[in-house]
Design a protein around this motif. Structure first.
Motif, PDB file in Angstrom:
ATOM      1  N   ARG A  45      72.364 -43.074 -62.619  1.00  0.00           N
ATOM      2  CA  ARG A  45      73.292 -44.441 -63.365  1.00  0.00           C
ATOM      3  C   ARG A  45      71.836 -45.587 -62.707  1.00  0.00           C
ATOM      4  N   LEU A  46      71.213 -46.519 -64.249  1.00  0.00           N
ATOM      5  CA  LEU A  46      70.838 -47.387 -63.991  1.00  0.00           C
ATOM      6  C   LEU A  46      69.173 -46.887 -63.669  1.00  0.00           C
ATOM      7  N   LEU A  47      68.594 -45.894 -64.719  1.00  0.00           N
ATOM      8  CA  LEU A  47      67.300 -45.822 -64.792  1.00  0.00           C
ATOM      9  C   LEU A  47      66.863 -46.328 -65.493  1.00  0.00           C
ATOM     10  N   ALA A  48      65.466 -47.250 -65.528  1.00  0.00           N
ATOM     11  CA  ALA A  48      64.833 -47.692 -66.194  1.00  0.00           C
ATOM     12  C   ALA A  48      63.741 -46.791 -67.171  1.00  0.00           C
ATOM     13  N   PRO A  49      63.209 -47.421 -68.668  1.00  0.00           N
ATOM     14  CA  PRO A  49      63.428 -46.678 -69.482  1.00  0.00           C
ATOM     15  C   PRO A  49      62.085 -45.753 -69.319  1.00  0.00           C
ATOM     16  N   PHE A  50      62.204 -44.546 -69.602  1.00  0.00           N
ATOM     17  CA  PHE A  50      60.551 -44.015 -69.207  1.00  0.00           C
ATOM     18  C   PHE A  50      60.924 -43.188 -67.857  1.00  0.00           C
ATOM     19  N   SER A  51      61.660 -42.365 -67.162  1.00  0.00           N
ATOM     20  CA  SER A  51      61.847 -42.611 -66.658  1.00  0.00           C
ATOM     21  C   SER A  51      62.537 -41.666 -66.225  1.00  0.00           C
ATOM     22  N   TYR A  52      61.969 -40.215 -65.523  1.00  0.00           N
ATOM     23  CA  TYR A  52      63.231 -39.276 -65.121  1.00  0.00           C
ATOM     24  C   TYR A  52      64.005 -39.380 -63.471  1.00  0.00           C
ATOM     25  N   ASN A  53      65.049 -38.177 -63.840  1.00  0.00           N
ATOM     26  CA  ASN A  53      66.032 -38.339 -62.201  1.00  0.00           C
ATOM     27  C   ASN A  53      65.567 -36.667 -62.102  1.00  0.00           C
ATOM     28  N   ASN A  55      66.198 -34.221 -61.466  1.00  0.00           N
ATOM     29  CA  ASN A  55      66.550 -32.989 -62.043  1.00  0.00           C
ATOM     30  C   ASN A  55      65.528 -32.515 -62.781  1.00  0.00           C
ATOM     31  N   GLY A  56      64.349 -33.272 -63.206  1.00  0.00           N
ATOM     32  CA  GLY A  56      63.705 -33.555 -64.193  1.00  0.00           C
ATOM     33  C   GLY A  56      63.435 -33.766 -65.571  1.00  0.00           C
ATOM     34  N   THR A  57      64.401 -34.677 -66.176  1.00  0.00           N
ATOM     35  CA  THR A  57      65.455 -34.578 -67.328  1.00  0.00           C
ATOM     36  C   THR A  57      64.570 -36.225 -67.568  1.00  0.00           C
ATOM     37  N   PHE A  58      63.886 -36.339 -68.539  1.00  0.00           N
ATOM     38  CA  PHE A  58      62.636 -37.885 -69.245  1.00  0.00           C
ATOM     39  C   PHE A  58      64.180 -38.033 -69.946  1.00  0.00           C
ATOM     40  N   PHE A  59      63.837 -39.555 -69.590  1.00  0.00           N
ATOM     41  CA  PHE A  59      65.401 -40.896 -70.317  1.00  0.00           C
ATOM     42  C   PHE A  59      64.659 -41.582 -71.472  1.00  0.00           C
ATOM     43  N   LEU A  60      64.000 -41.393 -72.382  1.00  0.00           N
ATOM     44  CA  LEU A  60      63.233 -42.813 -72.614  1.00  0.00           C
ATOM     45  C   LEU A  60      63.677 -43.932 -72.448  1.00  0.00           C
ATOM     46  N   LEU A  61      64.786 -43.964 -73.458  1.00  0.00           N
ATOM     47  CA  LEU A  61      65.575 -45.611 -72.638  1.00  0.00           C
ATOM     48  C   LEU A  61      66.134 -45.509 -72.336  1.00  0.00           C
ATOM     49  N   ARG A  68      74.041 -42.103 -68.028  1.00  0.00           N
ATOM     50  CA  ARG A  68      74.385 -41.596 -69.955  1.00  0.00           C
ATOM     51  C   ARG A  68      73.213 -42.190 -70.294  1.00  0.00           C
ATOM     52  N   GLY A  69      72.588 -41.184 -71.125  1.00  0.00           N
ATOM     53  CA  GLY A  69      70.875 -41.870 -72.153  1.00  0.00           C
ATOM     54  C   GLY A  69      71.845 -43.137 -72.173  1.00  0.00           C
ATOM     55  N   MET A  70      70.613 -43.828 -72.828  1.00  0.00           N
ATOM     56  CA  MET A  70      70.332 -44.851 -73.651  1.00  0.00           C
ATOM     57  C   MET A  70      70.650 -44.495 -75.486  1.00  0.00           C
ATOM     58  N   LEU A  71      68.848 -43.937 -75.400  1.00  0.00           N
ATOM     59  CA  LEU A  71      68.857 -43.301 -76.422  1.00  0.00           C
ATOM     60  C   LEU A  71      69.961 -42.692 -77.538  1.00  0.00           C
ATOM     61  N   GLU A  72      70.693 -41.647 -76.788  1.00  0.00           N
ATOM     62  CA  GLU A  72      71.406 -41.010 -77.353  1.00  0.00           C
ATOM     63  C   GLU A  72      73.122 -42.411 -77.749  1.00  0.00           C
ATOM     64  N   GLN A  73      73.231 -43.238 -76.986  1.00  0.00           N
ATOM     65  CA  GLN A  73      73.910 -43.801 -77.525  1.00  0.00           C
ATOM     66  C   GLN A  73      74.369 -44.691 -78.381  1.00  0.00           C
ATOM     67  N   ILE A  74      72.288 -45.521 -78.663  1.00  0.00           N
ATOM     68  CA  ILE A  74      71.822 -46.921 -79.903  1.00  0.00           C
ATOM     69  C   ILE A  74      72.305 -45.467 -81.299  1.00  0.00           C
ATOM     70  N   LEU A  75      71.508 -43.824 -80.520  1.00  0.00           N
ATOM     71  CA  LEU A  75      71.771 -43.866 -82.272  1.00  0.00           C
ATOM     72  C   LEU A  75      72.906 -43.128 -82.295  1.00  0.00           C
ATOM     73  N   HIS A  76      74.032 -42.600 -81.962  1.00  0.00           N
ATOM     74  CA  HIS A  76      75.385 -42.900 -82.212  1.00  0.00           C
ATOM     75  C   HIS A  76      76.253 -44.436 -82.250  1.00  0.00           C
ATOM     76  N   TRP A 246      68.583 -54.960 -67.831  1.00  0.00           N
ATOM     77  CA  TRP A 246      68.634 -55.552 -68.788  1.00  0.00           C
ATOM     78  C   TRP A 246      68.108 -54.214 -70.208  1.00  0.00           C
ATOM     79  N   TRP A 247      68.288 -53.482 -69.839  1.00  0.00           N
ATOM     80  CA  TRP A 247      67.603 -52.285 -70.847  1.00  0.00           C
ATOM     81  C   TRP A 247      68.963 -52.227 -71.281  1.00  0.00           C
ATOM     82  N   ILE A 248      70.000 -52.256 -71.169  1.00  0.00           N
ATOM     83  CA  ILE A 248      71.498 -51.147 -71.307  1.00  0.00           C
ATOM     84  C   ILE A 248      71.965 -51.994 -72.760  1.00  0.00           C
ATOM     85  N   SER A 249      71.880 -53.667 -72.464  1.00  0.00           N
ATOM     86  CA  SER A 249      72.760 -54.883 -73.186  1.00  0.00           C
ATOM     87  C   SER A 249      71.792 -55.408 -74.299  1.00  0.00           C
ATOM     88  N   THR A 250      70.091 -55.580 -74.166  1.00  0.00           N
ATOM     89  CA  THR A 250      68.966 -55.781 -74.278  1.00  0.00           C
ATOM     90  C   THR A 250      68.416 -54.768 -76.013  1.00  0.00           C
TER      91      THR A 250
END
Length: 282
Positions: A45-53, A55-61, A68-76, A246-250
């Motif tokens: 939760r609340l990982l900044a853009p370009f961060s890993y959790n 488990n090593g999963t990369f979250f671009l946004l 939940r990944g912001m990239l997935e939400q924005i695309l959908h 800030w990235w969630i709404s911005t």
């Protein structure tokens, strides 16, 4: 088509390219990147853009408050918001055209009554009408499309009525009626062609307003259901985390801004193309 207009087709502005790119992302992106609105991952939760959790999963946004990944939400959300915007604009264009052409052709008291109804609706802010109507219908994509179309038909009806009144005074329309052509055929072949170019220009402006209105309804919780992501609902989800996430709404807000600006630039480009091609767009 003249040489100047064809050159405009060959060299579209940056806004047109951006709009096409965002439409392609909205159409193709959800097939490539899956999104489960019910998923919760507190470790991410609340990982900044370009961060890993962990488990090593990369979250671009980055991620939201539920991991939940912001990239997935924005695309959908892009698919939902653009789908609603385009469908509502087309529905408003269809209703407004039918009403406006009918009023302009009939004239008299029928025209006066229809135009007074349109004027009364235009006297109220469209977003206020949308909020009022959305409060009485269950949240769904179809309901949002219908509500937004209801708020935008009047402006198109006024345009269609003005074009119809002007075209009906032309000699070729009077000649068609004198020769006994049925009214529907006269309207289809003589009136509607004059409406195509200005209607395209108006619908581009209406599309921008509809997308903004859909985002506002989503922000207020009156748009799509909670399980259906839209840009407005994503912005609302992040309003309490502006200080530390800030990235969630911005990010979805930037998406809305880019789309609206791109649509405006596209509409201006189409106006110039149609004008140089000999179409009357005023």
């Amino acid at each position: 088509m003249t040489g100047s207009s064809s050159s405009l087709w060959r060299k579209p502005p940056l806004g047109v390219i951006i709009l096409i790119a965002m439409i392609l992302l909205a159409v193709i992106g959800p097939f490539v990147v899956a999104f489960n609105p019910a998923s919760v991952d507190t470790s991410s939760r609340l990982l900044a853009p370009f961060s890993y959790n962990r488990n090593g999963t990369f979250f671009l946004l980055g991620t939201d408050q539920l991991g939940r990944g912001m990239l997935e939400q924005i695309l959908h959300g892009a698919r939902i918001s653009l789908l609603i915007g385009v469908a509502a604009a087309l529905l408003a264009g269809l209703v407004g055209t039918l009403v406006g052409v009918t009023a302009g052709w009939l004239g008299g008291r029928s025209e006066a009554f229809i135009m007074r109804v349109a004027d009364v609706q235009l006297s109220f802010p469209s977003i206020l009408i949308a909020v009022f109507l959305a409060a009485f219908v269950p949240p769904s994509i179809l309901a949002v499309i219908a509500v937004l179309a209801i708020t935008r038909w009047a402006q198109i009806a006024r345009l269609a009525r003005a074009v119809t009144v002007k075209a009906r005074q032309q000699s070729y329309v009077e000649a068609a009626l004198t020769l006994g052509f049925p009214v529907p055929k006269v309207i289809w072949s003589c009136i509607l062609p004059n409406l195509v170019a200005p209607l395209i220009i108006v619908l581009t402006a209406e599309l921008s307003l509809i997308i903004l209105a859909e985002s506002a309804l989503g922000y207020l919780g009156l748009g799509t259901p909670p399980t259906v992501p839209s840009w407005g609902r994503i912005i609302a989800n992040g309003k309490n985390y502006l200080d530390n996430a800030w990235w969630i709404s911005t990010l979805p807000g930037l998406g809305i801004g880019f789309v609206v600006i791109a649509i405006g630039l596209t509409g201006d480009w189409m106006r110039r193309v149609l004008a140089r091609g000999g179409f009357e767009v005023n």
